[in-house]
Design a protein around this motif. Structure first.
Motif, PDB file in Angstrom:
ATOM      1  N   ASP A   1     -51.903  35.632-100.369  1.00  0.00           N
ATOM      2  CA  ASP A   1     -53.087  34.898 -99.920  1.00  0.00           C
ATOM      3  C   ASP A   1     -54.304  35.812 -99.971  1.00  0.00           C
ATOM      4  O   ASP A   1     -54.258  36.959 -99.497  1.00  0.00           O
ATOM      5  N   VAL A   2     -55.388  35.288-100.545  1.00  0.00           N
ATOM      6  CA  VAL A   2     -56.653  36.016-100.599  1.00  0.00           C
ATOM      7  C   VAL A   2     -57.679  35.194 -99.823  1.00  0.00           C
ATOM      8  O   VAL A   2     -57.925  34.036-100.153  1.00  0.00           O
ATOM      9  N   MET A   3     -58.270  35.802 -98.783  1.00  0.00           N
ATOM     10  CA  MET A   3     -59.197  35.100 -97.897  1.00  0.00           C
ATOM     11  C   MET A   3     -60.642  35.455 -98.256  1.00  0.00           C
ATOM     12  O   MET A   3     -61.017  36.623 -98.209  1.00  0.00           O
ATOM     13  N   PHE A   4     -61.416  34.427 -98.595  1.00  0.00           N
ATOM     14  CA  PHE A   4     -62.814  34.607 -98.974  1.00  0.00           C
ATOM     15  C   PHE A   4     -63.735  34.025 -97.902  1.00  0.00           C
ATOM     16  O   PHE A   4     -63.398  33.039 -97.242  1.00  0.00           O
ATOM     17  N   LYS A   5     -64.907  34.616 -97.792  1.00  0.00           N
ATOM     18  CA  LYS A   5     -65.884  34.097 -96.829  1.00  0.00           C
ATOM     19  C   LYS A   5     -66.306  32.683 -97.201  1.00  0.00           C
ATOM     20  O   LYS A   5     -66.367  31.802 -96.345  1.00  0.00           O
ATOM     21  N   GLY A   6     -66.648  32.457 -98.460  1.00  0.00           N
ATOM     22  CA  GLY A   6     -66.945  31.102 -98.918  1.00  0.00           C
ATOM     23  C   GLY A   6     -68.190  30.492 -98.302  1.00  0.00           C
ATOM     24  O   GLY A   6     -68.191  29.295 -98.002  1.00  0.00           O
ATOM     25  N   GLU A   7     -69.230  31.272 -98.145  1.00  0.00           N
ATOM     26  CA  GLU A   7     -70.463  30.767 -97.529  1.00  0.00           C
ATOM     27  C   GLU A   7     -71.575  30.669 -98.567  1.00  0.00           C
ATOM     28  O   GLU A   7     -71.818  31.614 -99.312  1.00  0.00           O
ATOM     29  N   ILE A   8     -72.226  29.522 -98.612  1.00  0.00           N
ATOM     30  CA  ILE A   8     -73.375  29.346 -99.489  1.00  0.00           C
ATOM     31  C   ILE A   8     -74.626  29.725 -98.711  1.00  0.00           C
ATOM     32  O   ILE A   8     -74.783  29.352 -97.550  1.00  0.00           O
ATOM     33  N   PHE A   9     -75.516  30.487 -99.352  1.00  0.00           N
ATOM     34  CA  PHE A   9     -76.651  31.067 -98.637  1.00  0.00           C
ATOM     35  C   PHE A   9     -77.916  30.935 -99.469  1.00  0.00           C
ATOM     36  O   PHE A   9     -77.876  30.724-100.689  1.00  0.00           O
ATOM     37  N   ASN A  10     -79.043  31.048 -98.787  1.00  0.00           N
ATOM     38  CA  ASN A  10     -80.342  31.057 -99.441  1.00  0.00           C
ATOM     39  C   ASN A  10     -80.578  32.454-100.017  1.00  0.00           C
ATOM     40  O   ASN A  10     -80.543  33.451 -99.295  1.00  0.00           O
ATOM     41  N   ARG A  11     -80.830  32.538-101.306  1.00  0.00           N
ATOM     42  CA  ARG A  11     -80.952  33.827-101.963  1.00  0.00           C
ATOM     43  C   ARG A  11     -82.225  34.575-101.568  1.00  0.00           C
ATOM     44  O   ARG A  11     -82.286  35.800-101.669  1.00  0.00           O
ATOM     45  N   ASP A  12     -83.230  33.846-101.101  1.00  0.00           N
ATOM     46  CA  ASP A  12     -84.489  34.495-100.744  1.00  0.00           C
ATOM     47  C   ASP A  12     -84.473  35.068 -99.338  1.00  0.00           C
ATOM     48  O   ASP A  12     -85.006  36.143 -99.095  1.00  0.00           O
ATOM     49  N   HIS A  13     -83.888  34.354 -98.409  1.00  0.00           N
ATOM     50  CA  HIS A  13     -83.808  34.879 -97.033  1.00  0.00           C
ATOM     51  C   HIS A  13     -82.519  34.361 -96.386  1.00  0.00           C
ATOM     52  O   HIS A  13     -82.361  33.186 -96.096  1.00  0.00           O
ATOM     53  N   TYR A  14     -81.596  35.292 -96.211  1.00  0.00           N
ATOM     54  CA  TYR A  14     -80.300  34.941 -95.634  1.00  0.00           C
ATOM     55  C   TYR A  14     -80.412  34.848 -94.116  1.00  0.00           C
ATOM     56  O   TYR A  14     -81.011  35.691 -93.459  1.00  0.00           O
ATOM     57  N   SER A  15     -79.852  33.788 -93.567  1.00  0.00           N
ATOM     58  CA  SER A  15     -79.750  33.656 -92.116  1.00  0.00           C
ATOM     59  C   SER A  15     -78.370  33.111 -91.798  1.00  0.00           C
ATOM     60  O   SER A  15     -77.890  32.194 -92.463  1.00  0.00           O
ATOM     61  N   PRO A  16     -77.694  33.666 -90.792  1.00  0.00           N
ATOM     62  CA  PRO A  16     -76.343  33.225 -90.474  1.00  0.00           C
ATOM     63  C   PRO A  16     -76.317  31.770 -90.028  1.00  0.00           C
ATOM     64  O   PRO A  16     -77.253  31.288 -89.390  1.00  0.00           O
ATOM     65  N   VAL A  17     -75.252  31.078 -90.398  1.00  0.00           N
ATOM     66  CA  VAL A  17     -75.114  29.674 -90.015  1.00  0.00           C
ATOM     67  C   VAL A  17     -74.696  29.580 -88.558  1.00  0.00           C
ATOM     68  O   VAL A  17     -74.168  30.528 -87.967  1.00  0.00           O
ATOM     69  N   SER A  18     -74.899  28.400 -87.984  1.00  0.00           N
ATOM     70  CA  SER A  18     -74.665  28.218 -86.549  1.00  0.00           C
ATOM     71  C   SER A  18     -73.315  27.595 -86.237  1.00  0.00           C
ATOM     72  O   SER A  18     -73.070  27.175 -85.111  1.00  0.00           O
ATOM     73  N   PHE A  19     -72.437  27.510 -87.233  1.00  0.00           N
ATOM     74  CA  PHE A  19     -71.119  26.924 -86.985  1.00  0.00           C
ATOM     75  C   PHE A  19     -70.065  27.766 -87.693  1.00  0.00           C
ATOM     76  O   PHE A  19     -70.386  28.586 -88.549  1.00  0.00           O
ATOM     77  N   LEU A  20     -68.812  27.560 -87.323  1.00  0.00           N
ATOM     78  CA  LEU A  20     -67.708  28.384 -87.808  1.00  0.00           C
ATOM     79  C   LEU A  20     -66.840  27.618 -88.791  1.00  0.00           C
ATOM     80  O   LEU A  20     -66.787  26.385 -88.771  1.00  0.00           O
ATOM     81  N   ALA A  21     -66.175  28.352 -89.644  1.00  0.00           N
ATOM     82  CA  ALA A  21     -65.195  27.735 -90.535  1.00  0.00           C
ATOM     83  C   ALA A  21     -63.984  27.292 -89.722  1.00  0.00           C
ATOM     84  O   ALA A  21     -63.572  27.982 -88.789  1.00  0.00           O
ATOM     85  N   PRO A  22     -63.396  26.148 -90.055  1.00  0.00           N
ATOM     86  CA  PRO A  22     -62.241  25.669 -89.295  1.00  0.00           C
ATOM     87  C   PRO A  22     -60.968  26.432 -89.661  1.00  0.00           C
ATOM     88  O   PRO A  22     -60.892  27.093 -90.698  1.00  0.00           O
ATOM     89  N   VAL A  23     -59.982  26.332 -88.808  1.00  0.00           N
ATOM     90  CA  VAL A  23     -58.651  26.858 -89.120  1.00  0.00           C
ATOM     91  C   VAL A  23     -57.978  25.892 -90.091  1.00  0.00           C
ATOM     92  O   VAL A  23     -57.973  24.680 -89.866  1.00  0.00           O
ATOM     93  N   MET A  24     -57.459  26.415 -91.191  1.00  0.00           N
ATOM     94  CA  MET A  24     -56.803  25.565 -92.191  1.00  0.00           C
ATOM     95  C   MET A  24     -55.297  25.824 -92.187  1.00  0.00           C
ATOM     96  O   MET A  24     -54.863  26.964 -92.283  1.00  0.00           O
ATOM     97  N   SER A  25     -54.533  24.764 -92.067  1.00  0.00           N
ATOM     98  CA  SER A  25     -53.074  24.861 -92.151  1.00  0.00           C
ATOM     99  C   SER A  25     -52.660  24.394 -93.533  1.00  0.00           C
ATOM    100  O   SER A  25     -52.604  23.189 -93.811  1.00  0.00           O
ATOM    101  N   LEU A  26     -52.382  25.347 -94.413  1.00  0.00           N
ATOM    102  CA  LEU A  26     -52.106  25.003 -95.807  1.00  0.00           C
ATOM    103  C   LEU A  26     -50.715  24.398 -95.971  1.00  0.00           C
ATOM    104  O   LEU A  26     -49.745  24.901 -95.389  1.00  0.00           O
ATOM    105  N   PRO A  27     -50.606  23.341 -96.759  1.00  0.00           N
ATOM    106  CA  PRO A  27     -49.284  22.751 -97.021  1.00  0.00           C
ATOM    107  C   PRO A  27     -48.387  23.735 -97.771  1.00  0.00           C
ATOM    108  O   PRO A  27     -48.861  24.586 -98.512  1.00  0.00           O
ATOM    109  N   GLU A  28     -47.093  23.596 -97.556  1.00  0.00           N
ATOM    110  CA  GLU A  28     -46.133  24.451 -98.261  1.00  0.00           C
ATOM    111  C   GLU A  28     -45.829  23.824 -99.618  1.00  0.00           C
ATOM    112  O   GLU A  28     -44.902  23.032 -99.770  1.00  0.00           O
ATOM    113  N   GLN A  29     -46.626  24.152-100.609  1.00  0.00           N
ATOM    114  CA  GLN A  29     -46.442  23.643-101.963  1.00  0.00           C
ATOM    115  C   GLN A  29     -46.416  24.806-102.937  1.00  0.00           C
ATOM    116  O   GLN A  29     -47.193  25.752-102.799  1.00  0.00           O
TER     117      GLN A  29
END
Length: 495
Positions: free
Chosen positions: A258-286
């Motif tokens: 498993d490779v965990m990425f931040k996966g956040e889209i940001f404004n290239r001119d001025h970065y500001s942190p978002v006000s919400f969190l990524a959810p916990v993902m329960s991946l199917p066993e496939q």
């Protein structure tokens, strides 16, 4: 003491929240899961690269002395050694929990060719003088070595740079050769064959050492730079980018990586942190595909925030944008039947509607379904002869939108299906009026201008975190609560 005891839990909580600022936001926005099928494919492709590297190995010359009765002493040298052909079989790449991956190659074959030469002293007796004469003879020939049953084992330790890029090292390697067969030709080939065991032992030691040296060098000079091609921050368009930095070292378990990425889209001119969190993902066993991507709603919703803050979803409607055959115009005269006061206060003037999203519209993930419920605020202005704009009323427009996500060889793309809009009067300076007549006009604009604009942007898509020359095919898409689950196979496209 009692007061201290009561305050201790609260103090500990505050310490946890302040001393580990990333603790609450450590969920990845995107997870790439490489299954055993994917690792099998990588092992096959890797063995092709290693096989090519083996053919480039420069083997060292080696020399030795021999003494065989009744021939006496001699000196041999094997030189111009080169690997003529090789075949690596049985390659396997398996997860090494807590470290990374284990690469094993078994039952492989190498053929080495080269030249030999011997310096041998012959002693001749002279019958007449009853004396001895020493003659130095220099003979040479070629040889062929069949190396069979090669087994190679190396652990690949995976890590993460501070920049978020992956790293790999090969701290240890072992190789074993089951059998070496040397065939020596030439005038003294039969002589060298008398001590072939010694020669074969030397070949075994040289090749085992060189194979590991080559493999470890290849990890440093080839594999590590290749991992650096994994994008960390990728441009999407003129003002948005996506952050694919690794949140931790790749995590190996018994069956997958498993490779965990931040996966956040940001404004290239001025970065500001978002006000919400990524959810916990329960991946199917496939495990039917080589790789799976779990893409959380966090990725899409950070995109929505960036485009909303950049004003991408803002719009303006003026009378020259209204279809010629429309029953309603954006003029005060056209509004006379249902807003008479507007026409009296501002006779024969044009109107302008300015719209914006009340907030960034978030994409809702539920099993099998994607939807948005954007809320737009529209303000109407009278365009005065002085070129000033006079606000006259405000509308609230609500709608339900369904979304479709699709996939090509490297990107996730999307498409919005519009729902019926509902318009309400929020505030009016020209009296209360029925807004139903405006719904048709707003529907026309939203369907023919706003949606095509948004869908054009969604069609451009955003790239998945892929290494150079990797293509994806045969996808399967599933929608789960809070995330999209994409299963696909890999193909390495050689340049």
């Amino acid at each position: 003491m009692r007061a201290m005891a009561r305050a201790l839990p609260s103090l500990l909580l505050r310490l946890l929240l302040t001393s580990t600022p990333g603790a609450l936001g450590t969920n990845p926005g995107l997870v790439a899961r490489i299954t055993d099928k994917g690792l099998e494919y990588v092992a096959r492709e890797g063995s092709v690269v290693l096989q090519r590297e083996l053919l480039r190995i420069t083997l060292p010359d080696f020399t030795g002395d021999f003494k065989i009765k009744p021939f006496g002493r001699g000196h041999f040298e094997f030189h111009s050694l080169s690997i003529h052909s090789c075949e690596l079989r049985g390659s396997a790449l398996t997860p090494l929990p807590g470290q990374g991956l284990s690469l094993t190659i078994s039952d492989s074959f190498i053929r080495v060719q080269g030249e030999w030469k011997v310096r041998k002293a012959f002693v001749l007796l002279s019958p007449a003088a009853d004396s001895k004469t020493r003659i130095q003879a220099r003979l040479h020939g070629s040889f062929d070595v069949q190396v069979k049953g090669i087994t190679i084992s190396v652990n690949l330790v995976l890590g993460r740079e501070p920049s978020g890029r992956p790293t790999v090292t090969a701290p240890g390697c072992s190789s074993h050769i089951r059998d070496v067969e040397v065939d020596i030709s030439g005038d003294l080939g039969w002589l060298l064959n008398l001590f072939h065991n010694k020669i074969e032992s030397r070949f075994r030691r040289v090749l085992e050492s060189k194979i590991c040296e080559m493999l470890q060098n290849s990890v440093t000079s080839d594999l590590q730079p290749y991992l650096q091609t994994l994008p960390v921050k990728t441009k999407i368009d003129s003002f948005a980018g996506i952050d694919y930095s690794l949140m931790e070292a790749p995590r190996a378990t018994a069956q997958m990586l498993d490779v965990m990425f931040k996966g956040e889209i940001f404004n290239r001119d001025h970065y500001s942190p978002v006000s919400f969190l990524a959810p916990v993902m329960s991946l199917p066993e496939q495990y039917n595909r080589m790789v799976y991507f779990a893409i959380s709603d966090y990725v899409f919703n950070t995109a929505s925030m960036v485009y909303h803050e950049a004003g991408f979803l803002n719009f303006s409607i003026t009378d020259d944008m209204v279809p010629p055959g429309s029953n309603i115009r954006l003029t005060t005269k056209s509004f006379r039947p249902f807003v008479p006061r507007l026409a009296r206060l501002y006779p024969n003037m044009n109107l302008e509607l300015q719209g914006a999203m009340a907030s960034a519209p978030f994409l809702n993930f539920s099993p099998g379904n994607l939807s948005l419920t954007p809320l737009m605020e529209i303000e109407a202005f009278v365009l005065l002869p002085s070129s000033a704009k006079e606000p006259v009323f405000q509308l609230v427009v609500a709608t339900n939108i369904s979304a479709m996500l699709t996939f090509n060889t490297s990107k996730i793309t999307g498409f919005l299906k519009p729902g019926k809009i509902q318009v309400e009067l929020k505030e009016s300076k020209v009296g209360v009026f029925n807004v139903e007549l405006l719904e048709a006009l707003l529907n026309y604009y939203i369907l023919n201008t706003l949606y095509p604009k948004v869908n054009g942007k969604l069609a451009e898509g955003f790239p998945l975190p892929l290494l150079k020359d990797i293509r994806l095919y045969d996808p399967v898409l599933e929608i789960h609560k809070d995330f999209l689950f994409l299963g696909t196979n890999l193909q390495y496209v050689r340049a």
